[in-house]
Design an enzyme around this catalytic site. Structure first.
Site, PDB file in Angstrom:
ATOM      1  N   TYR A  43      13.469   3.860  10.604  1.00 33.71           N
ATOM      2  CA  TYR A  43      12.756   3.176   9.528  1.00 33.71           C
ATOM      3  C   TYR A  43      11.749   2.185  10.111  1.00 33.71           C
ATOM      4  O   TYR A  43      10.591   2.123   9.677  1.00 33.71           O
ATOM      5  CB  TYR A  43      13.760   2.457   8.634  1.00 33.71           C
ATOM      6  CG  TYR A  43      13.147   1.816   7.419  1.00 33.71           C
ATOM      7  CD1 TYR A  43      12.842   2.574   6.296  1.00 33.71           C
ATOM      8  CD2 TYR A  43      12.898   0.449   7.379  1.00 33.71           C
ATOM      9  CE1 TYR A  43      12.288   1.986   5.161  1.00 33.71           C
ATOM     10  CE2 TYR A  43      12.347  -0.146   6.254  1.00 33.71           C
ATOM     11  CZ  TYR A  43      12.039   0.625   5.151  1.00 33.71           C
ATOM     12  OH  TYR A  43      11.485   0.039   4.037  1.00 33.71           O
ATOM     13  N   LYS A  72       7.622   2.295   9.646  1.00 35.15           N
ATOM     14  CA  LYS A  72       6.889   1.214   9.002  1.00 35.15           C
ATOM     15  C   LYS A  72       5.973   0.486   9.988  1.00 35.15           C
ATOM     16  O   LYS A  72       4.903   0.009   9.615  1.00 35.15           O
ATOM     17  CB  LYS A  72       7.871   0.228   8.368  1.00 35.15           C
ATOM     18  CG  LYS A  72       8.666   0.826   7.200  1.00 35.15           C
ATOM     19  CD  LYS A  72       7.757   1.309   6.072  1.00 35.15           C
ATOM     20  CE  LYS A  72       8.536   1.741   4.848  1.00 35.15           C
ATOM     21  NZ  LYS A  72       7.671   2.139   3.718  1.00 35.15           N
TER      22      LYS A  72
END
Length: 305
Positions: free
Chosen positions: A161, A165
């Site tokens: 993740y 991002k």
């Protein structure tokens, strides 16, 4: 109705933050393509995007549901085509679709890691690419990439993740620099909100303050014609906001010896931290600043100094 006449696409718009974004954009007059892949439908065969679109229409707005999967190679084009086909334009692009498959890096399979990158990073890039092909010729556009402070700081058990991002943050700064001359502005929103993805990890005492609707006013401001911000990282949640950035600290000279000890390296970094932090628009500006006073002419033997 500051967004009257504008058309927006919101990926991952069926629940949580995406739903809040769609409702806020519609409330200000925008017509909205509500995207959400249909992993589950109700007894009438309707999915999350259908329900949000219906909610907007019931309130007097205009919306259409789209069911593209952000992991699909043609998802971005499908969403933009839905906007152009129905309303003939696209002004606002909100890349919000994301998944968060947790797990320690050494235990997470390559397939799981790749799935997170494909949806969170590549899916957003695909949507931004399709949006840019429409916005640049129109000399107008507002692109908002929904990133995360995990992409700035990293986090334990969320390496995939964080990588997705973090890539989105760097991509957004590049997009901002490329689009500004054509009136296409790109900013990155780093929200804190209670959603399906964050419910398990958020402290119980904070949940009551983390309504996704509290983030929406920042997004609608970024989506407005009057917004002149470009390339910003904006952290917000629980009724609070702060600006974030990536900086480089003061410049120090290496000693020039063929070897550098760990102690010497730590000392150099400590001296650098005593300098003023610097922000740069793009990487080439950072390089120019680092080498501003350096003699880059070759030595007598032709090697760089």
């Amino acid at each position: 109705m500051p967004l009257a006449g504008r058309v927006a696409v919101v990926s991952g718009g069926g629940r949580g933050l995406g739903r809040a974004f769609c409702l806020a954009l519609a409330r200000q007059g925008a017509r909205v393509v509500v995207n959400n892949r249909n992993r589950a439908v109700d007894g009438d065969g309707l999915g999350p995007a259908d329900h949000v679109a219906a909610e907007i229409i019931a309130a007097g707005g205009d919306a259409v549901a789209d069911y593209s999967d952000a992991a699909s190679l043609d998802s971005g084009e499908a969403m933009v085509t839905a906007a152009i086909g129905r309303w003939g334009r696209l002004d606002i692009c909100v890349a919000n679709a994301a998944v968060g498959l947790g797990g320690m890096f050494h235990r997470q399979s390559a397939e799981q890691f790749g799935e997170v990158l494909d949806i969170n990073l590549h899916g957003s890039i695909r949507l931004a690419r399709a949006a840019m092909t429409v916005m640049r010729p129109a000399n107008y556009g507002r692109i908002i990439l929904v990133a995360s402070t995990g992409g700035l700081h990293g986090d334990i058990g969320l390496s995939a993740y964080a990588a997705s991002k973090g890539g989105l943050l760097a991509f957004g700064r590049s997009l901002a620099a490329e689009g500004t001359g054509r009136g296409v502005l790109t900013n990155m929103l780093l929200p804190y909100a209670l959603t399906q993805m964050t419910d398990d990890g958020m402290p119980s005492h904070a949940k009551a303050h983390m309504d996704p609707a509290a983030v929406a006013p920042v997004l609608t401001a970024l989506a407005s014609e009057g917004c002149r911000l470009n390339g910003e990282y904006i952290v917000t949640g629980g009724g609070r906001l702060r600006r974030a950035s990536v900086v480089e600290w003061g410049t120090v000279e290496l000693p020039g010896d063929p070897d550098l000890s760990p102690t010497e390296l730590a000392g150099l970094l400590a001296r650098s931290r005593q300098g003023e932090p610097r922000e740069f628009r793009v990487a080439v500006d950072a390089f120019a600043d680092l080498m501003a006073d350096a003699d880059l002419s070759p030595q007598a033997d032709g090697r760089p100094r």
